[in-house]
Design an enzyme around this catalytic site. Structure first.
Site, PDB file in Angstrom:
ATOM      1  N   GLU A   1     -15.999 -10.838  -2.665  1.00 54.95           N
ATOM      2  CA  GLU A   1     -16.868  -9.695  -2.384  1.00 54.95           C
ATOM      3  C   GLU A   1     -18.099  -9.697  -3.292  1.00 54.95           C
ATOM      4  O   GLU A   1     -18.485  -8.664  -3.852  1.00 54.95           O
ATOM      5  CB  GLU A   1     -16.099  -8.379  -2.528  1.00 54.95           C
ATOM      6  CG  GLU A   1     -15.023  -8.190  -1.479  1.00 54.95           C
ATOM      7  CD  GLU A   1     -14.308  -6.853  -1.604  1.00 54.95           C
ATOM      8  OE1 GLU A   1     -14.211  -6.336  -2.730  1.00 54.95           O
ATOM      9  OE2 GLU A   1     -13.856  -6.335  -0.585  1.00 54.95           O
TER      10      GLU A   1
ATOM     11  N   GLU B   1      -9.418  -8.512   4.741  1.00 51.51           N
ATOM     12  CA  GLU B   1      -8.631  -7.495   4.037  1.00 51.51           C
ATOM     13  C   GLU B   1      -8.482  -6.303   4.969  1.00 51.51           C
ATOM     14  O   GLU B   1      -9.327  -5.418   5.016  1.00 51.51           O
ATOM     15  CB  GLU B   1      -9.293  -7.073   2.721  1.00 51.51           C
ATOM     16  CG  GLU B   1      -9.265  -8.142   1.642  1.00 51.51           C
ATOM     17  CD  GLU B   1      -9.755  -7.635   0.296  1.00 51.51           C
ATOM     18  OE1 GLU B   1     -10.007  -6.417   0.165  1.00 51.51           O
ATOM     19  OE2 GLU B   1      -9.902  -8.452  -0.638  1.00 51.51           O
TER      20      GLU B   1
END
Length: 694
Positions: A212, A295
């Site tokens: 991320e 995710e």
């Protein structure tokens, strides 16, 4: 499947010549995609590879392909470092029963290199054995080696010794000093797992670059360096991928354009995934963007002082079906959360003082619970959805593992922390004009004691520490050659409510000793305050004037995966169970409210070894050890976690020993109860408006 033409004996010679010249014409075509995967024409080169039986996992036509067949990833995060090795297979089998075909796991650098140059790949850090077990169970692997992982894990997986580098390195950047350390770490890790890549016969189908990054920075040189480094160790026949939040801003910052690295996305479970998958396509090469939620959040994390996070099973399952029903792929975060054993829990800080430490439990409200239970509504709902989009029937669901309570464990106070430190000649104090950080003192986790002296004033003094990470308990005592006085607790300074502490007039003859016990409650793992040194990080002021001349005493306590070593401080915590017990209730004790940090110990007998929980209801705050294993932090006075999970492999038949370091207020009867279920109902205070991001 295209049918082969029938052969007549009169044309055998002709056909043989044709086969030699045009063998690819007769190569078998891909089988029809399973279930709802739409049948699409596939490139000839894939069919050719199927003929030679080459293992290959690749992306084409906006789909994943495994050995020439369309493939949908239905995966889940399951972290080897949050589950004991003895339970790895059990948890993986439960993941298979949920319907998962892939396991995603991070690799925490700090677990594998706790001290610079000291590598650890044994026990719970034996990542190769975990990956081989995935292969044995026919589970593919998506590996997330960082070097930054977030994961609600201390310092986002970075080793704390990075904080000691001078000049300070710039984490997650193209800073040459940082990159050199990353090169060294990946130069050890990646060759260890290279033989387990899918095309070499192993389970690893994809390797993630950073984590991320689009939520943190815009350093493309850094990302390209990681890609080149990964390719140098793993080769070109592997999918590298990034994962970023599903917004244009985060994808712009965190992805690598072109087809060298696949860009995956994550987003809140309640969001409509398909506009985000459409956006994802803009950041991948044409035909290289299979929709993947890397995710898919099955639950959420919880900090101390909050209510335990819970999410609805039905809506979670419906959100997953919205992805799978249109040929999307998803990885459940988490499939099984596990436990933050030892001192490895992370923390979040939206502002410097807005600090929130994570619980010891990482249950995450995942479909497979912290202890491996699979009888909850969320497991059933998700399994029902996954079964509709799987290529075959799912394995049967295992029974929950047996759990038991071993009853009341009666403890005795075995040593004051201060007495244990005073009597220890092995701990070398560090002297400095001003306080130094825990990392500079060589104390990476747990606690550090700061000591100084001051002249006693008639009306007392005001103590102020502008910057303390994370929690400081303040004690004073007179300096006397004639008698030893126990330190007297005068107050606590928290990172999140930094305040002055009044030092009372102790009526000392001349000088007073000031003792400040600082707890590292877990380093920030996400956001701009990631560079999170611990301890006293500023000048200490007494009545507005700097207090100088300090001694720092490290307090050695075992962390996760550390063999119990000769430790005179910790050894003082163990009672002589064969001798006369000195245990007594604190109901009538004058010291019950003294908040003196002390060790308490007790034994309990196990006839049949099973999972259990230690209930710390009535205790204050501290850390607990069972048979020398650090089962984590407890803080029932703040909540919500009341009980700590104790997996059966920690226990043994016969006598077992529980040792706790209680920092504040022991339970009045000095009893800890071993019970058969978790409890997240403890609560006294609550932070408001706090949230975190994986």
């Amino acid at each position: 499947m295209a049918k082969r033409r029938s052969l007549k004996t009169t044309t055998i010679i002709t056909l043989l010549l044709c086969l030699v010249a045009f063998s690819t014409v007769f190569a078998p075509l891909p089988s029809p995609p399973y279930n709802s995967l739409k049948q699409r024409k596939h490139h000839h080169h894939h069919s050719h590879r199927q003929v030679v039986s080459a293992r290959k996992f690749e992306i084409a036509d906006d789909m994943f392909w495994k050995d020439g067949e369309p493939f949908r990833i239905i995966g889940g995060d399951l972290h080897y470092f949050r589950t004991l090795p003895e339970y790895w297979e059990d948890r993986l089998l439960r993941a298979k029963a949920l319907g998962l075909n892939a396991i995603q796991t991070y690799v925490p650098w700090n677990l594998h290199e706790p001290k610079e140059g000291q590598l650890d790949f044994d026990g719970i850090a034996d990542i190769v054995s975990f990956l081989e077990l995935c292969q044995k169970l026919d589970l593919l692997v998506m590996l997330r080696p960082g070097p930054y992982i977030c994961a609600e894990w201390d310092f986002g997986g970075f080793p704390a010794w990075l904080l000691t580098k001078e000049p300070a390195i710039r984490l997650r950047s193209s800073d040459p000093a940082y990159l050199a350390l990353v090169d060294s770490w990946w130069g050890i890790l990646l060759p260890k797992v290279a033989h387990l890549l899918y095309h070499k016969g192993g389970p690893i189908i994809m390797v993630q670059i950073e984590n991320e990054f689009g939520s943190y920075g815009v350093d493309k040189d850094y990302l390209h360096h990681l890609v080149d480094l990964a390719r140098s160790h793993l080769g070109d026949d592997l999918i590298l991928y990034t994962t970023d939040g599903g917004t244009r801003d985060t994808l712009t910052k965190g992805t690598i354009r072109g087809d060298a690295v696949f860009s995956a996305v994550d987003f809140s479970t309640g969001e409509n995934p398909w506009p985000i998958f459409k956006l994802q396509k803009e950041f991948n090469a044409p035909g290289k963007s299979p929709p993947l939620s890397a995710e898919f959040y099955t639950g959420w994390l919880t900090h101390w002082g909050e209510n335990i996070a819970k999410t609805d099973a039905t809506s979670t399952a419906s959100a997953l079906e919205n992805i799978l029903s249109r040929n999307g792929s998803a990885v459940l975060y988490m499939a099984h959360g596990g436990t933050n054993f030892g001192f490895y829990n992370g923390a979040n800080a939206a502002q410097e003082s807005d600090y929130n430490a994570d619980l010891t439990s990482y249950d995450y409200d995942a479909p497979i619970s912290e202890s491996g239970d699979v009888d909850g509504a969320k497991f059933k709902a998700l399994r029902g959805v996954i079964a509709k989009y799987s290529s075959g029937s799912l394995p049967p669901v295992p029974l929950n593992k047996k759990k038991t309570g071993y009853g009341r464990i009666r403890l005795e106070k075995t040593a004051s922390l201060f007495d244990a430190l005073d009597s220890n000649t092995h701990i070398k104090a560090i002297e400095s004009e001003n306080p130094i950080s825990m990392e500079a003192a060589g104390q990476m986790f747990g606690f550090l004691l700061y000591a100084s002296e001051y002249v006693t004033e008639g009306n007392g003094s005001s103590l102020f520490i502008p910057k303390v990470h994370d929690r400081a308990q303040v004690f004073v005592t007179c300096i006397s050659e004639d008698q030893r006085e126990q330190p007297h607790y005068v107050g606590t300074i928290d990172r999140w409510s930094n305040k002055h502490v009044n030092l009372p007039n102790a009526e000392c003859a001349s000088r007073s000793r000031l003792l400040i016990l600082v707890e590292n409650m877990g380093r920030v793992n996400y956001g701009q305050y990631l560079f999170d040194s611990k301890g006293i990080l500023s000048t200490v002021y007494l009545d507005g004037k700097p207090l100088l001349k300090w001694r720092m005493l490290p307090i050695p306590l075992n962390n996760l995966n550390e063999a119990q070593k000769i430790n005179p401080v910790f050894d003082r915590a163990y009672p002589n169970f064969d001798g006369v017990s000195t245990r007594k209730s604190l109901k009538s004790s004058l010291g019950v409210h003294s908040k003196e940090p002390a060790f308490y110990s007790g034994s309990f007998v196990v006839k049949e070894v099973m999972d259990t929980y230690m209930s710390f209801n009535g205790w204050g705050k501290g850390v607990a050890f069972v048979n020398g294993f650090n089962i984590g932090r407890f803080w029932p006075s703040f909540g919500p976690q009341c009980n700590l999970y104790v997996p059966a492999p920690i226990l043994r038949r016969g006598k077992n020993i529980l040792v706790i370091l209680e920092l504040e207020s022991p339970e009045v009867e000095l009893v800890v109860n071993s019970v058969d279920q978790p409890d997240f109902t403890c609560s006294s205070k609550h932070f408001e408006g706090r949230s975190a991001i994986n």
